[in-house]
Motif scaffolding. Structure first.
Motif, PDB file in Angstrom:
ATOM      1  N   LEU A   9      14.030   5.033  -3.404  1.00  0.00           N
ATOM      2  CA  LEU A   9      15.324   5.638  -3.719  1.00  0.00           C
ATOM      3  C   LEU A   9      16.404   4.567  -3.665  1.00  0.00           C
ATOM      4  CD1 LEU A   9      15.300   9.010  -1.764  1.00  0.00           C
ATOM      5  CD2 LEU A   9      15.377   8.705  -4.241  1.00  0.00           C
ATOM      6  N   VAL A  13      21.535   6.935  -2.094  1.00  0.00           N
ATOM      7  CA  VAL A  13      20.986   8.254  -2.435  1.00  0.00           C
ATOM      8  C   VAL A  13      20.371   8.829  -1.160  1.00  0.00           C
ATOM      9  CG1 VAL A  13      19.262   9.509  -3.794  1.00  0.00           C
ATOM     10  CG2 VAL A  13      20.521   7.609  -4.810  1.00  0.00           C
ATOM     11  N   LEU A  14      20.837  10.004  -0.768  1.00  0.00           N
ATOM     12  CA  LEU A  14      20.320  10.621   0.457  1.00  0.00           C
ATOM     13  C   LEU A  14      18.830  10.892   0.309  1.00  0.00           C
ATOM     14  CD1 LEU A  14      23.011  13.229   1.552  1.00  0.00           C
ATOM     15  CD2 LEU A  14      22.358  11.118   2.713  1.00  0.00           C
ATOM     16  N   PRO A  16      16.276  13.141   2.052  1.00  0.00           N
ATOM     17  CA  PRO A  16      15.980  14.183   3.048  1.00  0.00           C
ATOM     18  C   PRO A  16      14.587  14.005   3.669  1.00  0.00           C
ATOM     19  CG  PRO A  16      16.702  15.160   0.955  1.00  0.00           C
ATOM     20  CD  PRO A  16      16.505  13.697   0.719  1.00  0.00           C
ATOM     21  N   ARG A  40       7.384   5.495  -3.130  1.00  0.00           N
ATOM     22  CA  ARG A  40       6.107   5.824  -3.762  1.00  0.00           C
ATOM     23  C   ARG A  40       5.469   4.529  -4.256  1.00  0.00           C
ATOM     24  NH1 ARG A  40       7.974   9.396  -7.366  1.00  0.00           N
ATOM     25  NH2 ARG A  40       7.094  11.262  -6.481  1.00  0.00           N
ATOM     26  N   LYS A  61      10.522   4.447 -18.538  1.00  0.00           N
ATOM     27  CA  LYS A  61      10.289   5.698 -19.274  1.00  0.00           C
ATOM     28  C   LYS A  61       9.658   6.790 -18.424  1.00  0.00           C
ATOM     29  CE  LYS A  61      10.186   4.617 -24.154  1.00  0.00           C
ATOM     30  NZ  LYS A  61       9.352   4.366 -25.335  1.00  0.00           N
ATOM     31  N   LEU A  62       8.825   6.387 -17.460  1.00  0.00           N
ATOM     32  CA  LEU A  62       8.083   7.431 -16.756  1.00  0.00           C
ATOM     33  C   LEU A  62       7.958   7.204 -15.243  1.00  0.00           C
ATOM     34  CD1 LEU A  62       6.401  10.036 -16.912  1.00  0.00           C
ATOM     35  CD2 LEU A  62       4.387   8.613 -17.315  1.00  0.00           C
ATOM     36  N   LEU A  63       7.546   6.005 -14.840  1.00  0.00           N
ATOM     37  CA  LEU A  63       7.124   5.850 -13.446  1.00  0.00           C
ATOM     38  C   LEU A  63       8.276   5.998 -12.461  1.00  0.00           C
ATOM     39  CD1 LEU A  63       4.531   2.956 -13.862  1.00  0.00           C
ATOM     40  CD2 LEU A  63       4.170   5.430 -13.909  1.00  0.00           C
ATOM     41  N   ALA A  64       9.484   5.606 -12.866  1.00  0.00           N
ATOM     42  CA  ALA A  64      10.649   5.770 -11.998  1.00  0.00           C
ATOM     43  C   ALA A  64      11.723   6.533 -12.753  1.00  0.00           C
ATOM     44  CB  ALA A  64      11.183   4.412 -11.567  1.00  0.00           C
ATOM     45  N   ASN A  65      12.549   7.260 -12.017  1.00  0.00           N
ATOM     46  CA  ASN A  65      13.738   7.878 -12.607  1.00  0.00           C
ATOM     47  C   ASN A  65      14.912   7.016 -12.181  1.00  0.00           C
ATOM     48  OD1 ASN A  65      16.035   9.317 -13.179  1.00  0.00           O
ATOM     49  ND2 ASN A  65      15.184  11.297 -12.595  1.00  0.00           N
ATOM     50  N   VAL A  67      17.910   7.068 -12.540  1.00  0.00           N
ATOM     51  CA  VAL A  67      19.143   7.698 -12.048  1.00  0.00           C
ATOM     52  C   VAL A  67      19.176   7.640 -10.525  1.00  0.00           C
ATOM     53  CG1 VAL A  67      20.435   9.883 -11.896  1.00  0.00           C
ATOM     54  CG2 VAL A  67      19.320   9.233 -14.038  1.00  0.00           C
ATOM     55  N   ILE A  68      18.030   7.796  -9.909  1.00  0.00           N
ATOM     56  CA  ILE A  68      17.984   7.879  -8.447  1.00  0.00           C
ATOM     57  C   ILE A  68      17.083   6.820  -7.809  1.00  0.00           C
ATOM     58  CG2 ILE A  68      18.591  10.306  -8.123  1.00  0.00           C
ATOM     59  CD1 ILE A  68      15.584  10.962  -8.193  1.00  0.00           C
TER      60      ILE A  68
ATOM     61  N   ARG B  61       7.334  13.519 -10.488  1.00  0.00           N
ATOM     62  CA  ARG B  61       8.613  14.111 -10.107  1.00  0.00           C
ATOM     63  C   ARG B  61       8.711  15.423 -10.871  1.00  0.00           C
ATOM     64  NH1 ARG B  61       9.590   9.083 -11.892  1.00  0.00           N
ATOM     65  NH2 ARG B  61      10.207   9.977 -13.890  1.00  0.00           N
ATOM     66  N   GLN B 111      14.849  20.318   2.984  1.00  0.00           N
ATOM     67  CA  GLN B 111      13.404  20.148   2.819  1.00  0.00           C
ATOM     68  C   GLN B 111      12.685  21.466   2.565  1.00  0.00           C
ATOM     69  OE1 GLN B 111      11.205  17.352   2.978  1.00  0.00           O
ATOM     70  NE2 GLN B 111      13.005  16.093   2.861  1.00  0.00           N
TER      71      GLN B 111
END
Lengths: 77, 225
Positions: A9, A13-14, A16, A40, A61-65, A67-68, B61, B111
């Motif tokens: 992350l 970015v929090l 949780p 991950r 494209k896929l493995l990471a987003n 944005v976050i 995701r 969570q």
């Protein structure tokens, strides 16, 4: 060629999940844990001819987003 | 011309039938049910809905795998042409993963999976989807999600707020979403993603009918067109 993609992350970015793991570690009596971030790990087996650009594109494209998440590509062997 | 809507079903979608029932209730015409493997969508679609559920088991995701499925390229092309697209819950996650809406949906701050009816404030009552509500009105709509925690960076949040693209906000922030955002519009206003389930609030037997106005307003203008 073995590739490891480390996805984490972005700072700020929090997380949780990381916070829950942090609390659990404290609950187990571990002291001095200041922060926990959960990421991950994705392992890929790709053809040796796979270009760096292609690997980057897979992540974007896929493995990471993005944005976050940030990612780091590691060539293992 | 007859109204043509499509509800897309991915492996793991589970709110597709409820979505189809809601659309048929207000339009009188049953929408097409489209399986994700059908890369082709009819050209003359008037409305596309991406339902809730757990497409592809939320692998990688939530929404990530569905966002990259061939049918989503067809959905994106139609969205660019101005065809209204409604994504609810997992559908919202798919739309953000596909880049049709800004931001991302992360694990709830608690969570916990949240399943209850919540109060929403209608922030923008000018859009195709929200024109049946009054600005500032409070409506009660069920939520049922684990990954509904809306995130976007400050610049993006300022931009979408400035452009009136926050459609709904939680009265009480139930999942940690930044600025309490529950639903977001694209810049053209023809794509709406929201975590709450309006299709679960269209019949008195649901316990409420506050979702009806969303479908009525979106579908009415299209049916009459």
């Amino acid at each position: 060629m073995k590739i490891r993609v480390h996805v984490s992350l972005k700072p700020g970015v929090l997380d949780p999940q990381g916070r829950a793991v942090h609390h659990a570690l404290e609950g187990l009596g571990f002291e001095g844990v200041e922060d926990v971030r959960v990421g991950r790990l994705i392992e890929l087996e790709v053809a040796d001819s796979t270009s760096d650009d292609a690997l980057t594109e897979m992540c974007d494209k896929l493995l990471a987003n993005t944005v976050i998440e940030n990612y780091r590509i590691e060539k293992v062997a | 011309m007859a109204f043509r809507a499509a509800v897309i079903t991915f492996p793991g979608s589970n709110c597709d039938r409820d979505m189809a029932v809601a659309i048929e209730r207000v339009s009188g015409i049953a929408p097409m049910r489209v399986w994700h493997g059908d890369a082709h969508l009819p050209e003359d679609l008037d409305f596309i809905a991406l339902p809730g559920g757990f497409s592809y088991g939320d692998y990688l995701r939530s929404g990530a795998m569905a966002a990259n499925s061939p049918i989503m390229r067809s959905v994106a092309r139609r969205a660019e042409r101005g065809v209204p697209v409604l994504g609810v819950c997992n559908g919202f996650q798919v739309l953000t993963e596909a880049g049709l809406l800004p931001g991302a949906l992360m694990r709830n701050a608690s969570q916990n999976f949240i399943c209850r009816t919540v109060d929403l404030t209608v922030e923008n009552s000018q859009s195709l989807f929200t024109g049946g509500y009054d600005s500032g009105q409070t409506i009660r709509i069920p939520v049922a999600h684990h990954d509904g925690n809306y995130f976007a960076d400050d610049d993006t949040l300022d931009r979408i707020e400035g452009e009136g693209r926050v459609a709904f906000r939680y009265v009480e922030n139930c999942n940690g979403s930044r600025r309490g955002i529950a639903g977001v519009l694209n810049s053209a206003g023809n794509v709406l993603g929201m975590m709450p389930h309006p299709e679960r609030a269209v019949d008195p037997a649901h316990g409420g009918t506050d979702g009806l106005a969303l479908f009525e307003n979106a579908v009415k203008s299209l049916v009459e067109a």
